[in-house]
Design a protein around this motif. Structure first.
Motif, mmCIF file in Angstrom:
data_model
loop_
_atom_site.group_PDB
_atom_site.id
_atom_site.type_symbol
_atom_site.label_atom_id
_atom_site.label_comp_id
_atom_site.label_asym_id
_atom_site.label_seq_id
_atom_site.Cartn_x
_atom_site.Cartn_y
_atom_site.Cartn_z
ATOM 1 N N PHE A 125 0.807 -1.303 0.007
ATOM 2 C CA PHE A 125 0.050 -0.563 0.245
ATOM 3 C C PHE A 125 0.596 1.316 0.085
ATOM 4 C CE2 PHE A 125 -2.083 -3.423 2.060
ATOM 5 C CZ PHE A 125 -3.262 -3.096 0.647
ATOM 6 N N VAL A 126 1.761 1.492 0.469
ATOM 7 C CA VAL A 126 2.850 1.807 1.268
ATOM 8 C C VAL A 126 3.230 2.531 -0.467
ATOM 9 C CG1 VAL A 126 4.730 2.956 1.524
ATOM 10 C CG2 VAL A 126 3.758 1.990 2.841
ATOM 11 N N TRP A 127 3.953 1.615 -1.576
ATOM 12 C CA TRP A 127 4.352 1.127 -2.463
ATOM 13 C C TRP A 127 3.304 1.835 -3.681
ATOM 14 C CZ3 TRP A 127 2.768 -2.082 -6.717
ATOM 15 C CH2 TRP A 127 3.083 -1.640 -7.542
ATOM 16 N N TRP A 128 2.144 1.395 -3.867
ATOM 17 C CA TRP A 128 1.602 1.882 -4.591
ATOM 18 C C TRP A 128 0.800 3.765 -4.324
ATOM 19 C CZ3 TRP A 128 1.020 0.796 -9.739
ATOM 20 C CH2 TRP A 128 -0.545 0.805 -9.814
ATOM 21 N N GLY A 129 0.690 3.685 -3.081
ATOM 22 C CA GLY A 129 0.025 5.339 -2.830
ATOM 23 C C GLY A 129 1.217 6.330 -3.027
ATOM 24 N N LEU A 163 9.441 -0.305 -3.303
ATOM 25 C CA LEU A 163 9.407 -0.932 -4.742
ATOM 26 C C LEU A 163 10.654 -2.245 -4.457
ATOM 27 C CD1 LEU A 163 7.872 -2.430 -6.977
ATOM 28 C CD2 LEU A 163 8.513 -0.224 -8.040
ATOM 29 N N ILE A 164 11.740 -2.162 -4.152
ATOM 30 C CA ILE A 164 13.077 -1.915 -4.303
ATOM 31 C C ILE A 164 13.084 -3.337 -3.168
ATOM 32 C CG2 ILE A 164 15.365 -2.191 -3.656
ATOM 33 C CD1 ILE A 164 15.405 0.940 -5.386
ATOM 34 N N VAL A 165 12.430 -2.726 -2.156
ATOM 35 C CA VAL A 165 12.374 -3.775 -1.587
ATOM 36 C C VAL A 165 11.526 -4.926 -1.677
ATOM 37 C CG1 VAL A 165 11.353 -4.330 1.478
ATOM 38 C CG2 VAL A 165 12.973 -2.146 0.601
ATOM 39 N N LEU A 166 10.506 -4.624 -1.831
ATOM 40 C CA LEU A 166 9.284 -5.406 -1.975
ATOM 41 C C LEU A 166 10.151 -6.948 -3.032
ATOM 42 C CD1 LEU A 166 5.898 -3.247 -2.656
ATOM 43 C CD2 LEU A 166 6.758 -5.806 -0.909
ATOM 44 N N ILE A 167 10.933 -6.067 -4.179
ATOM 45 C CA ILE A 167 11.115 -7.418 -5.406
ATOM 46 C C ILE A 167 12.231 -8.156 -4.870
ATOM 47 C CG2 ILE A 167 12.949 -7.075 -7.365
ATOM 48 C CD1 ILE A 167 11.636 -3.769 -8.591
ATOM 49 N N ARG A 168 13.278 -7.177 -3.823
ATOM 50 C CA ARG A 168 14.197 -7.865 -3.438
ATOM 51 C C ARG A 168 13.232 -9.407 -2.256
ATOM 52 N NH1 ARG A 168 17.324 -8.971 -6.240
ATOM 53 N NH2 ARG A 168 18.859 -9.225 -4.028
ATOM 54 N N ARG A 169 12.896 -8.511 -1.780
ATOM 55 C CA ARG A 169 12.463 -10.059 -0.928
ATOM 56 C C ARG A 169 10.887 -10.965 -1.669
ATOM 57 N NH1 ARG A 169 8.886 -6.396 3.621
ATOM 58 N NH2 ARG A 169 11.476 -5.540 5.110
#
Length: 305
Positions: free
Chosen positions: A169-173, A234-240
């Motif tokens: 939600f943080v990323w998309w907002g 987004l970088i954190v999401l991609i890595r995880r």
């Protein structure tokens, strides 16, 4: 009984693992369903997203340079100095646009691969087909919702979450705030620049350029902050997600048992196989079949007969 995916102890009263939601008895990866590596493309996408954010930081802070050049033009009464501000803005904008397009392509490819991997994960419940991982970014109006739903699915099913992680939600907002805010600010900048005198000749006319660049900086702060937050999350999401999927795919690879006659690590190169002592005929073979049968001697068949 332990889960084949996460290794947690499971209860026979449940139909699935309560940690990773893999159904009882199912492997970590469904055999025969293709999987895709996301580590390399995820790293490339992360680098491109980070580079895009840094380049936009330079673009957003450009009004500081523009204000200095406009002040120099006012002091020297030379309108050609203002052309230098335009040139600097173009030099900063072109690398940003190139990085932006590159990051967009890499993120779309990564999203599609990660979404296809969900088809091979027992217990995953994707709500949208893999095609939406690409079309969701390109279809007008759908791109306000669909990419967030796809990434939310990836985060839940890859990270073993019952609910969508808050980072999505943080990323998309932040992404929506950057995308819409940057368009609004760019349009406003174009309209304000069009009202400036084309060939300033007096001190008040040069001062309008100074005021224009000084006011521009404040308008760029909101898209800048949103861009940095969106890129970082987004970088954190991609890595995880990439790490979790690669680990699960590794669990699905067969561990082939070693044959007793295969060479062992550290064995001499000249003798890869240990010598086997011969203790008798092979199993199932009698002595009569190994030895040749006796042939009776015939006339003239031996010396001195």
């Amino acid at each position: 009984m332990r889960c084949h995916t996460c290794g947690d102890e499971t209860s026979p009263t449940d139909n699935e693992c309560q940690n990773c939601h893999t159904p009882h008895g199912q492997p970590a990866v469904t055999p025969g369903v293709p999987t895709y590596s996301v580590r390399g493309i995820g790293l490339a996408a992360s680098v491109a997203v980070g580079a895009t954010a840094l380049l936009y930081l330079a673009v957003a802070l450009f009004p500081l340079v523009g204000a200095v050049l406009a002040g120099s033009a006012r002091e020297s009464q030379d309108p050609d100095v203002l052309l230098g501000a335009v040139l600097v803005e173009v030099v900063l904008s072109l690398p940003f646009l190139l990085a932006y397009v590159t990051a967009a392509v890499l993120v779309i490819v990564w999203t599609w691969r990660a979404r296809k991997n969900l088809d091979a994960f027992p217990g995953a419940l994707p709500h949208l087909g893999a095609g939406w991982a690409i079309a969701g970014w390109l279809v007008p109006f759908a791109n306000f919702v669909v990419p967030a739903r796809v990434v939310a699915n990836l985060a839940r099913d890859s990270l073993w979450k019952r609910f969508t992680p808050g980072l999505v939600f943080v990323w998309w907002g932040a992404w929506l705030a950057f995308s819409l805010g940057e368009r609004f600010v760019s349009r406003r900048d174009d309209q304000a620049y069009a009202r400036l005198p084309e060939d300033p000749a007096s001190d008040p006319e040069f001062q309008r350029y100074v005021d224009y660049y000084q006011g521009l900086l404040g308008w760029h702060l909101l898209p800048l902050i949103a861009c940095l937050v969106a890129a970082g999350s987004l970088i954190v999401l991609i890595r995880r997600i990439s790490t979790a999927q690669e680990q699960r795919i590794a669990l699905g690879r067969p561990a082939w048992p070693a044959h007793p006659d295969w060479p062992t690590p550290g064995a001499p190169q000249g003798h890869p196989y240990p010598a086997q002592p011969v203790t008798g005929p092979p199993p199932g073979v009698t002595d009569s079949t190994v030895a040749s049968p006796q042939v009776p001697p015939g006339a003239g068949g031996t010396i001195g007969a």
